[in-house]
Design a protein around this motif. Structure first.
Motif, PDB file in Angstrom:
ATOM      1  N   SER A 278       0.846  -1.156  -0.014  1.00  0.00           N
ATOM      2  CA  SER A 278       0.019  -0.145  -0.071  1.00  0.00           C
ATOM      3  C   SER A 278       0.868   1.395   0.085  1.00  0.00           C
ATOM      4  CB  SER A 278      -0.926   0.002   1.174  1.00  0.00           C
ATOM      5  OG  SER A 278      -1.569   1.299   1.451  1.00  0.00           O
ATOM      6  N   ILE A 279       0.484   2.251  -0.676  1.00  0.00           N
ATOM      7  CA  ILE A 279       1.255   3.303  -0.631  1.00  0.00           C
ATOM      8  C   ILE A 279       0.508   4.658   0.234  1.00  0.00           C
ATOM      9  CG2 ILE A 279       2.405   2.996  -2.688  1.00  0.00           C
ATOM     10  CD1 ILE A 279       0.491   4.999  -4.344  1.00  0.00           C
ATOM     11  N   GLU A 280      -0.742   4.152   0.475  1.00  0.00           N
ATOM     12  CA  GLU A 280      -1.622   5.229   1.239  1.00  0.00           C
ATOM     13  C   GLU A 280      -0.700   5.775   2.637  1.00  0.00           C
ATOM     14  OE1 GLU A 280      -5.826   5.574   3.637  1.00  0.00           O
ATOM     15  OE2 GLU A 280      -5.491   3.950   1.998  1.00  0.00           O
ATOM     16  N   SER A 281      -0.600   6.945   2.842  1.00  0.00           N
ATOM     17  CA  SER A 281      -0.040   7.625   3.867  1.00  0.00           C
ATOM     18  C   SER A 281       1.451   7.299   3.703  1.00  0.00           C
ATOM     19  CB  SER A 281      -0.486   7.326   5.227  1.00  0.00           C
ATOM     20  OG  SER A 281      -1.678   7.568   5.303  1.00  0.00           O
ATOM     21  N   LYS A 282       2.061   7.064   2.707  1.00  0.00           N
ATOM     22  CA  LYS A 282       3.515   6.771   2.593  1.00  0.00           C
ATOM     23  C   LYS A 282       4.245   7.954   1.744  1.00  0.00           C
ATOM     24  CE  LYS A 282       3.238   2.594   4.369  1.00  0.00           C
ATOM     25  NZ  LYS A 282       3.848   2.145   5.345  1.00  0.00           N
ATOM     26  N   ASP A 283       5.394   8.027   1.701  1.00  0.00           N
ATOM     27  CA  ASP A 283       6.256   9.098   0.790  1.00  0.00           C
ATOM     28  C   ASP A 283       6.252   8.026  -0.553  1.00  0.00           C
ATOM     29  OD1 ASP A 283       6.442  11.029   2.666  1.00  0.00           O
ATOM     30  OD2 ASP A 283       8.116  10.276   3.477  1.00  0.00           O
ATOM     31  N   VAL A 284       6.104   8.797  -1.494  1.00  0.00           N
ATOM     32  CA  VAL A 284       6.390   8.050  -3.068  1.00  0.00           C
ATOM     33  C   VAL A 284       7.380   8.703  -3.723  1.00  0.00           C
ATOM     34  CG1 VAL A 284       5.073   7.776  -5.450  1.00  0.00           C
ATOM     35  CG2 VAL A 284       3.872   7.814  -3.308  1.00  0.00           C
ATOM     36  N   VAL A 285       8.198   8.018  -4.066  1.00  0.00           N
ATOM     37  CA  VAL A 285       9.514   8.461  -4.776  1.00  0.00           C
ATOM     38  C   VAL A 285       9.335   8.261  -6.288  1.00  0.00           C
ATOM     39  CG1 VAL A 285      11.864   7.857  -5.191  1.00  0.00           C
ATOM     40  CG2 VAL A 285      10.907   7.594  -2.791  1.00  0.00           C
ATOM     41  N   LEU A 286       9.684   9.094  -7.134  1.00  0.00           N
ATOM     42  CA  LEU A 286       9.738   9.248  -8.427  1.00  0.00           C
ATOM     43  C   LEU A 286      11.103   9.196  -8.926  1.00  0.00           C
ATOM     44  CD1 LEU A 286       8.086   9.755 -11.364  1.00  0.00           C
ATOM     45  CD2 LEU A 286       8.772  12.063 -10.827  1.00  0.00           C
ATOM     46  N   TRP A 287      11.335   8.137  -9.887  1.00  0.00           N
ATOM     47  CA  TRP A 287      12.707   8.236 -10.644  1.00  0.00           C
ATOM     48  C   TRP A 287      12.445   8.943 -12.277  1.00  0.00           C
ATOM     49  CZ3 TRP A 287      11.407   3.547  -7.888  1.00  0.00           C
ATOM     50  CH2 TRP A 287      12.466   3.296  -7.013  1.00  0.00           C
ATOM     51  N   HIS A 288      13.009   9.921 -12.210  1.00  0.00           N
ATOM     52  CA  HIS A 288      12.874  10.398 -13.526  1.00  0.00           C
ATOM     53  C   HIS A 288      14.178  10.227 -14.514  1.00  0.00           C
ATOM     54  CE1 HIS A 288      13.382  13.972 -16.523  1.00  0.00           C
ATOM     55  NE2 HIS A 288      12.226  13.346 -16.678  1.00  0.00           N
ATOM     56  N   SER A 289      14.303   9.479 -15.308  1.00  0.00           N
ATOM     57  CA  SER A 289      15.527   9.143 -16.099  1.00  0.00           C
ATOM     58  C   SER A 289      15.415   9.806 -17.502  1.00  0.00           C
ATOM     59  CB  SER A 289      15.830   7.782 -16.121  1.00  0.00           C
ATOM     60  OG  SER A 289      15.964   7.301 -14.906  1.00  0.00           O
ATOM     61  N   PHE A 290      16.238  10.631 -18.147  1.00  0.00           N
ATOM     62  CA  PHE A 290      16.331  10.940 -19.348  1.00  0.00           C
ATOM     63  C   PHE A 290      17.397  10.993 -20.200  1.00  0.00           C
ATOM     64  CE2 PHE A 290      16.238  14.823 -17.011  1.00  0.00           C
ATOM     65  CZ  PHE A 290      17.430  15.562 -17.471  1.00  0.00           C
ATOM     66  N   GLY A 291      17.689  10.708 -21.373  1.00  0.00           N
ATOM     67  CA  GLY A 291      18.637  10.920 -22.111  1.00  0.00           C
ATOM     68  C   GLY A 291      18.689  12.112 -23.079  1.00  0.00           C
ATOM     69  N   VAL A 292      19.684  12.974 -23.366  1.00  0.00           N
ATOM     70  CA  VAL A 292      19.650  13.785 -24.361  1.00  0.00           C
ATOM     71  C   VAL A 292      20.703  13.539 -25.525  1.00  0.00           C
ATOM     72  CG1 VAL A 292      20.248  16.286 -25.159  1.00  0.00           C
ATOM     73  CG2 VAL A 292      19.137  15.853 -22.822  1.00  0.00           C
ATOM     74  N   THR A 293      20.343  13.273 -26.795  1.00  0.00           N
ATOM     75  CA  THR A 293      21.194  13.019 -27.918  1.00  0.00           C
ATOM     76  C   THR A 293      21.247  14.208 -28.429  1.00  0.00           C
ATOM     77  OG1 THR A 293      20.555  10.741 -28.120  1.00  0.00           O
ATOM     78  CG2 THR A 293      21.479  11.683 -30.104  1.00  0.00           C
ATOM     79  N   HIS A 294      22.523  14.980 -28.844  1.00  0.00           N
ATOM     80  CA  HIS A 294      22.633  16.121 -29.483  1.00  0.00           C
ATOM     81  C   HIS A 294      23.209  15.950 -31.019  1.00  0.00           C
ATOM     82  CE1 HIS A 294      23.799  20.054 -30.360  1.00  0.00           C
ATOM     83  NE2 HIS A 294      25.070  19.552 -30.533  1.00  0.00           N
ATOM     84  N   MET A 295      22.293  16.446 -31.681  1.00  0.00           N
ATOM     85  CA  MET A 295      22.528  16.248 -33.270  1.00  0.00           C
ATOM     86  C   MET A 295      23.339  17.681 -33.425  1.00  0.00           C
ATOM     87  SD  MET A 295      21.806  13.338 -33.612  1.00  0.00           S
ATOM     88  CE  MET A 295      20.830  12.214 -34.714  1.00  0.00           C
ATOM     89  N   PRO A 296      24.734  17.747 -33.781  1.00  0.00           N
ATOM     90  CA  PRO A 296      25.571  18.907 -34.377  1.00  0.00           C
ATOM     91  C   PRO A 296      24.653  19.816 -35.312  1.00  0.00           C
ATOM     92  CG  PRO A 296      26.977  17.144 -33.928  1.00  0.00           C
ATOM     93  CD  PRO A 296      25.459  16.458 -33.840  1.00  0.00           C
ATOM     94  N   ARG A 297      24.700  20.878 -35.115  1.00  0.00           N
ATOM     95  CA  ARG A 297      24.130  21.684 -36.016  1.00  0.00           C
ATOM     96  C   ARG A 297      25.160  22.742 -36.723  1.00  0.00           C
ATOM     97  NH1 ARG A 297      19.594  24.902 -33.762  1.00  0.00           N
ATOM     98  NH2 ARG A 297      21.236  25.325 -32.221  1.00  0.00           N
ATOM     99  N   VAL A 298      25.026  23.640 -37.680  1.00  0.00           N
ATOM    100  CA  VAL A 298      25.993  24.664 -37.982  1.00  0.00           C
ATOM    101  C   VAL A 298      26.060  25.671 -37.157  1.00  0.00           C
ATOM    102  CG1 VAL A 298      26.491  26.304 -39.819  1.00  0.00           C
ATOM    103  CG2 VAL A 298      26.118  23.942 -40.673  1.00  0.00           C
ATOM    104  N   GLU A 299      24.748  25.899 -36.526  1.00  0.00           N
ATOM    105  CA  GLU A 299      24.625  26.868 -35.610  1.00  0.00           C
ATOM    106  C   GLU A 299      25.474  26.669 -34.523  1.00  0.00           C
ATOM    107  OE1 GLU A 299      22.198  25.561 -37.062  1.00  0.00           O
ATOM    108  OE2 GLU A 299      20.995  27.139 -38.311  1.00  0.00           O
ATOM    109  N   ASP A 300      25.908  25.625 -33.996  1.00  0.00           N
ATOM    110  CA  ASP A 300      26.390  25.262 -32.782  1.00  0.00           C
ATOM    111  C   ASP A 300      28.115  25.597 -32.688  1.00  0.00           C
ATOM    112  OD1 ASP A 300      24.266  24.191 -31.665  1.00  0.00           O
ATOM    113  OD2 ASP A 300      24.552  22.142 -32.196  1.00  0.00           O
TER     114      ASP A 300
END
Length: 103
Positions: free
Chosen positions: A30-52
């Protein structure tokens, strides 16, 4: 729990897929009256541009929390329809059109 730190298990590269979220969910605690933890995972793939060149100005990322299955249906469906008296149909046979191009 102090042993439930990583969603894919304690030793992900050497692991066999156990000791992670699937095992923890199987406990059906049960999660009632408990602290809930959220894992947020992401990755960024950078595609080089001339503007960079010569310096990349920025790389941004983000996330949004949206409930899923919070309501059994859309609560806005019970609202009465909005009647905007200033609006007119573009091709209304009963009244002069606001967008008549045959003048």
């Amino acid at each position: 729990s102090d042993t439930e730190r990583f969603p894919a298990g304690e030793y992900t590269p050497q692991g066999n897929g156990s000791n992670g979220l699937p095992d923890w969910m199987a406990a059906n605690r049960s999660i009632e009256s408990k602290d809930v933890v959220l894992w947020h995972s992401f990755g960024v793939t950078h595609m080089p541009r001339v503007e960079d060149f010569p310096v990349m100005p920025c790389e941004s990322t983000g996330f949004m929390l949206k409930p899923d299955g919070f309501f059994a249906g859309n609560p806005a469906i019970d609202l009465p329809p909005d009647n905007n008296k200033a609006s007119k149909l573009a091709h209304s046979p009963s009244e002069k059109s606001c967008c008549d191009t045959t003048k």
